[in-house]
Scaffold this motif. Structure first.
Motif, PDB file in Angstrom:
ATOM      1  N   GLY A 195      -7.907  -6.718  -6.136  1.00  0.00           N
ATOM      2  CA  GLY A 195      -6.857  -6.222  -5.356  1.00  0.00           C
ATOM      3  C   GLY A 195      -7.013  -5.076  -4.711  1.00  0.00           C
ATOM      4  N   ASP A 228      -4.828  -1.849  -2.650  1.00  0.00           N
ATOM      5  CA  ASP A 228      -3.582  -1.457  -2.020  1.00  0.00           C
ATOM      6  C   ASP A 228      -3.805  -0.006  -1.435  1.00  0.00           C
ATOM      7  OD1 ASP A 228      -0.799  -1.116  -1.965  1.00  0.00           O
ATOM      8  OD2 ASP A 228      -0.810   0.244  -3.609  1.00  0.00           O
ATOM      9  N   GLN A 238      -0.675  -7.440  -6.868  1.00  0.00           N
ATOM     10  CA  GLN A 238      -1.253  -8.442  -5.898  1.00  0.00           C
ATOM     11  C   GLN A 238      -1.833  -9.518  -6.325  1.00  0.00           C
ATOM     12  OE1 GLN A 238      -3.269  -5.954  -2.969  1.00  0.00           O
ATOM     13  NE2 GLN A 238      -1.497  -4.655  -2.629  1.00  0.00           N
ATOM     14  N   ILE A 239      -3.054  -9.211  -7.288  1.00  0.00           N
ATOM     15  CA  ILE A 239      -3.963 -10.094  -7.780  1.00  0.00           C
ATOM     16  C   ILE A 239      -3.181 -11.141  -8.637  1.00  0.00           C
ATOM     17  CG2 ILE A 239      -5.771  -8.303  -7.834  1.00  0.00           C
ATOM     18  CD1 ILE A 239      -5.926  -8.624 -10.720  1.00  0.00           C
TER      19      ILE A 239
END
Length: 704
Positions: free
Chosen positions: A8, A10, A489-490
């Motif tokens: 992920g 960011d 997110q992951i």
């Protein structure tokens, strides 16, 4: 050994965070400085850093990853700095200025401020072209589309080197044919240009909102298109077996083609993953009502989940532009580690919104900054390790911090540097509490019913003070807190929103059938789109929402419901849900008044596999992690007391730390004010409880 990793990424304003998870529950966090001029460079730097620390090369990592996910601030930064593409607007003749008229008033909070300047127009007046055509509110055509007007607009745009075109006509959602024909003409005359069609992007009733949303989308499309093409190509060169996913403002993942076409969905993609991470942390304890606060270098972001659902806002003014599409409600204010303290005309101490950023940064960074910031105050109060942050890689200078606070604040106010520092700390916290009230109290929620979740590198120093101020007695702080959005997110799902306008009173079998059929059509489209992305029906879930109001009301409110078959009897369920939501928001309902629906929407999600949970070994007792003591200040007297300091990396599952104390993790510092108790659980989450609530907590919460 395929699908061994999940990555992920960011990209924030100051740092880009990387979270690398493996199959066995190993989760590691990496940070690199963001490269706003060349966003893909930060990704290269981050992968190089991962290789340096783990020995896993970018090629090995990416070719063995089941998912690489990117949350990006590219669209956000382009909107903040007004560096989007040169955009033209084709509108119904006479409606070219709706984006400038803005419903006739300034945004909330500035309505009566004569000095508040108008917003910068993303499409200047000379690039807004009216064409003769008119659809009525019944959906019938009053004036057919004048195709010559559209051609003339295209020639005008070509002469001015326009790169992106938005098309938005009045009542086009009831009769999209004119917009579609205009788009076909633009494609023919301007083959290289990107086109945004209002009735397709945002098929909802509300002309200004639809036009403004289309304009923002068109303004950002070329920039985000180039960005996702560069990222996709980079990952393909590294041998990616799966397409890169991008994080959207609606809290879900999407493929690059969707984000390139609908960049308005990716504007606030960074902080939008925080609610998902919060719910994941709360799962072990059955917690579903969580407020997440995320303080970075520049900004402070707040999100809220109630009953396991994130607060979704639509039809909002974001950075002064009206955006209709659903976004996770993120309240943002300029309060970060770099926020600068100053004295206003009344002689009162203020904090922010100006920020020292990462260059020159707070005075204590020793990079030439001389203004007193939040970080300087935290250092003077003893909360931060004078030996430096990020494991000592960022050394801090206490003397420079004291000098900056003395010169700009303490001396002019005639108080000690310690009192000034505590004043700065208190004011920043009050600014944050006011913002937390905006996502909670102002939307009908009592913050005392929630747990506070800590995200972002700078939040840990403020978290117990914020909770105390809000009346919250339980806090979650993950060891991954400073990269919590990348972690969110992951573990997120793919999510797409499908909308339709339906203007009707909630009465009669005809309306019920129309609602039922339209929802079914939207959801069939969702199933088809997710099936094309390899999701079986068992992994697909649906949430519906309706914009409803009492007949005669100007504004509607959004009501979320689970899917069910809508017949005439079921209309009563929809009405009851509306009365309930109206009462939550406005403290009253009118069950005897007729209700009408204006717009409907289905959010269709495809569930992703979750990586294994992080686990840590049992501890030897907190004393094993004790580093020593430091002088710290915990109240307005400015008097310091000897306070214990613990090293987070040496604490294990079950270890308990009693406040006042500080726990130093590699990328964050957790300050426990007097009265707070922290226990580290086996999934790497510190559960912080206010003293008198510890006994109930131990009884009520046995981690799963």
């Amino acid at each position: 050994m395929h699908h061994q990793y999940r990555l992920g990424i960011d990209a924030g304003g100051t740092f880009t965070d990387f979270i690398l998870a493996d199959r066995d529950g190993g989760v590691r966090i990496f940070k690199t400085l963001s490269t706003t001029q060349n966003p893909t460079q930060a990704i290269r730097n981050g992968l190089a850093l991962i290789e340096e620390e783990t020995g896993i090369s970018p090629t090995t990592l990416v070719s063995n990853a089941d998912l690489c996910i990117n949350g990006t601030t590219v669209a956000l930064n382009a909107l903040i700095t007004h560096t989007g593409a040169k955009t033209g607007l084709i509108a119904t003749s006479g409606h070219e200025d709706s984006i400038e008229i803005r419903l006739g008033h300034k945004e909330d909070g500035y309505r009566y401020d004569p000095d508040y300047p108008p917003a910068t127009m993303l499409v200047p007046r000379y690039l807004r072209c009216g064409v003769r055509e008119r659809v009525l509110s019944s959906g019938s055509v009053h004036t057919p589309l004048n195709e010559d007007d559209v051609r003339a607009a295209c020639r005008h745009f070509l002469a001015h080197d326009v790169k992106s075109v938005a098309i938005s006509f009045v009542w086009s959602v009831l009769h999209p044919a004119h917009e579609l024909r205009a788009a076909a003409i633009v494609r023919e005359i301007m083959p290289g240009v990107q086109i945004t069609i209002g009735s397709q992007l945002y098929p909802q009733v509300r002309e200004y909102t639809r036009t403004s949303t289309a304009v923002v989308n068109a303004y950002l499309a070329p920039i985000l298109g180039r960005y996702v093409a560069a990222v996709d190509a980079y990952f393909q060169d590294l041998g990616a077996r799966q397409p890169v996913r991008y994080f959207q403002s609606n809290g879900g993942l999407a493929l690059s083609a969707v984000v390139a076409e609908k960049p308005v969905y990716a504007i606030n993609s960074g902080p939008a993953s925080a609610p998902r991470a919060a719910l994941y942390l709360g799962e072990s304890y059955g917690l579903k009502d969580i407020i997440t606060v995320d303080m970075g270098g520049t900004s402070f972001d707040i999100t809220l989940t109630c009953g396991g659902e994130a607060n979704i806002a639509k039809d909002i003014d974001f950075l002064r532009y009206r955006i209709g599409v659903p976004m996770i409600q993120v309240e943002t204010l300029g309060a970060g580690g770099g926020s600068i303290g100053w004295i206003d005309a009344m002689g009162l101490l203020q904090m922010g919104p100006q920020s020292a950023g990462s260059v020159p940064g707070p005075a204590c960074y020793g990079k030439g900054g001389d203004k007193p910031t939040t970080t300087d105050a935290n250092l003077v109060l003893g909360y931060l390790n004078p030996g430096g942050l990020v494991g000592g890689r960022l050394p801090l200078d206490v003397e420079k911090a004291r000098a900056a606070i003395t010169t700009h604040l303490a001396a002019p106010l005639g108080i000690s540097v310690e009192k000034a520092a505590y004043g700065m700390f208190t004011i920043v916290n009050n600014n944050m509490v006011n913002a937390i009230r905006r996502v909670s109290v102002e939307r009908g929620y009592d913050p005392r019913d929630f747990v506070l979740n800590c995200a972002g590198g700078a939040t840990g120093a403020h978290i117990t003070a914020l909770a105390r101020e809000m009346g919250i007695n339980r806090i979650l702080v993950s060891k991954l807190a400073s990269g919590l959005c990348a972690f969110g997110q992951i573990i997120s799902d793919v999510r797409y929103n499908y909308m339709a306008p339906i203007a009707a009173r909630l009465e009669g079998a005809t309306t019920a059938k129309r609602l039922n059929d339209t929802f079914k059509q939207l959801e069939a489209q969702g199933h088809a789109d997710l099936a094309a992305d390899q999701f079986g029906p068992e992994r697909i879930s649906i949430r519906r929402s309706l914009d409803m109001r009492y007949v005669g009301q100007v504004h509607e409110c959004t009501v979320n419901v689970d899917p069910f078959d809508i017949d005439e009897a079921a209309l009563e369920r929809l009405k009851a849900a509306f009365h309930g939501r109206h009462k939550e928001l406005y403290t009253y309902a009118e069950p005897q008044s007729p209700v009408e629906v204006v717009n409907i929407e289905s959010a269709v999600s495809g569930a992703m596999d979750r990586p294994a949970r992080m686990t840590i070994a049992p501890g030897q007792g907190a004393h094993a992690a004790l580093l020593g003591t430091r002088q710290m200040i915990f109240d307005a007297s400015g008097v310091a007391q000897d306070t214990l300091v613990y090293e987070g990396a040496r604490l294990g599952a079950g270890d308990v730390v009693m406040g006042p104390a500080v726990i130093q993790e590699v990328t964050t510092t957790i300050v426990l004010e007097p009265g707070w108790v922290a226990e580290l659980d086996r999934h790497g989450v510190y559960v912080l409880i206010l003293g008198q609530h510890v006994a109930q907590h131990n009884k009520a919460l046995i981690p799963a």
